[in-house]
Motif scaffolding. Structure first.
Motif, PDB file in Angstrom:
ATOM      1  N   SER A  11       0.871  -1.363   0.017  1.00 46.47           N
ATOM      2  CA  SER A  11       0.081   0.252   0.032  1.00 46.47           C
ATOM      3  C   SER A  11       0.952   1.213  -0.097  1.00 46.47           C
ATOM      4  O   SER A  11       0.551   2.368  -0.566  1.00 46.47           O
ATOM      5  N   GLU A  12       2.116   1.212   0.590  1.00 46.71           N
ATOM      6  CA  GLU A  12       2.799   2.216   0.690  1.00 46.71           C
ATOM      7  C   GLU A  12       3.405   2.825  -0.682  1.00 46.71           C
ATOM      8  O   GLU A  12       3.580   3.715  -1.143  1.00 46.71           O
ATOM      9  N   TYR A  14       2.096   1.852  -3.380  1.00 47.57           N
ATOM     10  CA  TYR A  14       0.823   2.118  -4.185  1.00 47.57           C
ATOM     11  C   TYR A  14       0.749   3.721  -4.169  1.00 47.57           C
ATOM     12  O   TYR A  14       0.817   4.483  -5.112  1.00 47.57           O
ATOM     13  N   GLN A  15       0.679   4.125  -2.816  1.00 46.27           N
ATOM     14  CA  GLN A  15       0.471   5.516  -2.664  1.00 46.27           C
ATOM     15  C   GLN A  15       1.757   6.285  -3.531  1.00 46.27           C
ATOM     16  O   GLN A  15       1.314   7.338  -3.929  1.00 46.27           O
ATOM     17  N   THR A  48      -5.698   3.942  -2.881  1.00 41.94           N
ATOM     18  CA  THR A  48      -4.973   5.086  -1.915  1.00 41.94           C
ATOM     19  C   THR A  48      -5.514   6.407  -2.591  1.00 41.94           C
ATOM     20  O   THR A  48      -5.180   7.442  -2.057  1.00 41.94           O
ATOM     21  N   MET A  71      -4.625   0.441   2.277  1.00 37.85           N
ATOM     22  CA  MET A  71      -4.993   1.226   1.192  1.00 37.85           C
ATOM     23  C   MET A  71      -5.707   2.761   1.697  1.00 37.85           C
ATOM     24  O   MET A  71      -5.138   3.807   1.567  1.00 37.85           O
ATOM     25  N   ASP A  73      -5.864   3.780   4.866  1.00 39.31           N
ATOM     26  CA  ASP A  73      -4.799   4.334   5.632  1.00 39.31           C
ATOM     27  C   ASP A  73      -4.045   5.310   4.803  1.00 39.31           C
ATOM     28  O   ASP A  73      -3.649   6.468   5.152  1.00 39.31           O
ATOM     29  N   GLN A  74      -3.412   4.685   3.714  1.00 42.98           N
ATOM     30  CA  GLN A  74      -2.600   5.642   3.086  1.00 42.98           C
ATOM     31  C   GLN A  74      -3.158   6.846   2.502  1.00 42.98           C
ATOM     32  O   GLN A  74      -2.929   7.793   2.175  1.00 42.98           O
ATOM     33  N   ALA A  75      -4.664   6.287   1.578  1.00 40.60           N
ATOM     34  CA  ALA A  75      -5.449   7.470   1.225  1.00 40.60           C
ATOM     35  C   ALA A  75      -5.819   8.665   2.191  1.00 40.60           C
ATOM     36  O   ALA A  75      -5.708   9.552   2.000  1.00 40.60           O
ATOM     37  N   TRP A  86     -14.016   7.850   3.771  1.00 39.91           N
ATOM     38  CA  TRP A  86     -13.354   6.659   3.402  1.00 39.91           C
ATOM     39  C   TRP A  86     -14.128   5.446   4.023  1.00 39.91           C
ATOM     40  O   TRP A  86     -13.991   5.559   5.111  1.00 39.91           O
ATOM     41  N   SER A 216       4.448  -2.063  -6.234  1.00 34.85           N
ATOM     42  CA  SER A 216       3.113  -2.010  -5.804  1.00 34.85           C
ATOM     43  C   SER A 216       2.051  -2.716  -6.448  1.00 34.85           C
ATOM     44  O   SER A 216       0.892  -2.866  -5.910  1.00 34.85           O
TER      45      SER A 216
END
Ligand SMILES: C[S@@+](CC[C@H](N)C(=O)[O-])C[C@H]1O[C@@H](n2cnc3c(N)ncnc32)[C@H](O)[C@@H]1O
Length: 259
Positions: A11-12, A14-15, A48, A71, A73-75, A86, A216
């Motif tokens: 997720s990190e 990805y963001q 994200t 995801m 959380d990152q968003a 969210w 990602s």
């Protein structure tokens, strides 16, 4: 890239490394569904928040829904827009929005780069009663996977990733013509008026962005150990070095089904 999930470090990546969508994509959606500041849009499989962020300034509120807490959380960390909420949930959960919406209807359900994880035919049917007249479903892709493009550098990347995973990589994530046709047919079968558009833009990429983009898209169990990631990046650098400045022509495909 089998069994993808988007938890943990994925997720990190990805963001950090997945690009967002240009404002022209929001323009196309605003025109297709006549979006206004009175509207509420559900961005399902929001990840994200790549599409959520560009939609937010165009409407009254966006609900970003995703089943992967990491995801979301990152968003949340990346986006502080007052009109975005969210929500933890997946495609079978969208009916649960009905009591919260009350007499309101959604202007759109957008699904960006995520429909291949869902039961699309059931989703299209379940979304209909939630949509206001003139609203609809949008299926959006953000270009082809980096390792599946028709360029020499992408072919070289394909070799590196396939060799790392020990299996050829071929998943298109719904970006291919056959998937798009299946989605369009399913929208029509569910009673929507279907239209398709393409928005293109040029992007330059660094080797770090390409390696991060690959990470990602991996299942967390496939990620190289942290201390091995620099070596993976160097393998990518060496394989792509003959191909000069790395450029991509990104084709964003927007399939709309209007109610
Ligand atoms: C490739 S990401 C897309 C993120 C973002 N929409 C974008 O355009 O970059 C796919 C997302 O779909 C989510 N997802 C997977 N299965 C899902 C399902 N059944 N319903 C909704 N979302 C799902 C994943 O957790 C992930 O965040």
């Amino acid at each position: 890239m089998t069994e993808p999930a988007f938890g943990g470090e994925v997720s990190e990546y990805y963001q950090r490394f997945r690009r967002g969508y240009p404002p022209t994509v929001a323009d196309a959606l605003a025109t297709a569904f006549g979006l206004t500041r009175d509207d509420v849009v559900l961005d399902l499989g929001c990840g994200t928040g790549q599409l959520t962020r560009v939609l937010a300034p165009r409407v009254g509120a966006v609900l970003g829904m995703d089943p992967e807490p990491a995801m979301l959380d990152q968003a949340r960390k990346a986006t502080s827009l007052p009109n975005v909420s969210w929500l933890l949930g997946a495609d079978p959960d969208i009916g649960a929005l009905t009591p919260a919406l009350g007499p309101r209807r959604l202007a759109a359900v957008t699904v960006a780069q995520a429909l291949h994880w869902m039961d699309h035919a059931k989703l299209f049917t379940a979304a209909r009663p939630l949509l206001r007249p003139g609203g609809g479903v949008a299926v959006v892709t953000n270009g082809e996977p980096l390792w599946l493009q028709d360029t020499a550098w992408s072919a070289a990347l394909r070799e590196v990733v396939s060799s790392y995973l020990g299996t050829p990589v071929h998943r298109t994530c719904g970006t291919d013509d056959a998937s798009q046709t299946r989605y369009a047919d399913a929208l029509a079968a569910a009673g929507y008026a279907v239209d398709a558009q393409v928005v293109t833009y040029d992007a330059s990429l660094t080797v770090e962005e390409i390696a991060g983009g690959v990470f990602s898209a991996m299942n967390p169990s496939q990620l190289p150990a942290p201390e091995e990631r620099p070596a993976f990046t160097e393998r990518v650098r060496a394989a792509l070095s003959p191909y000069g400045p790395l450029r991509e022509q990104v084709r964003v495909r927007i399939l709309t089904g209007t109610r």
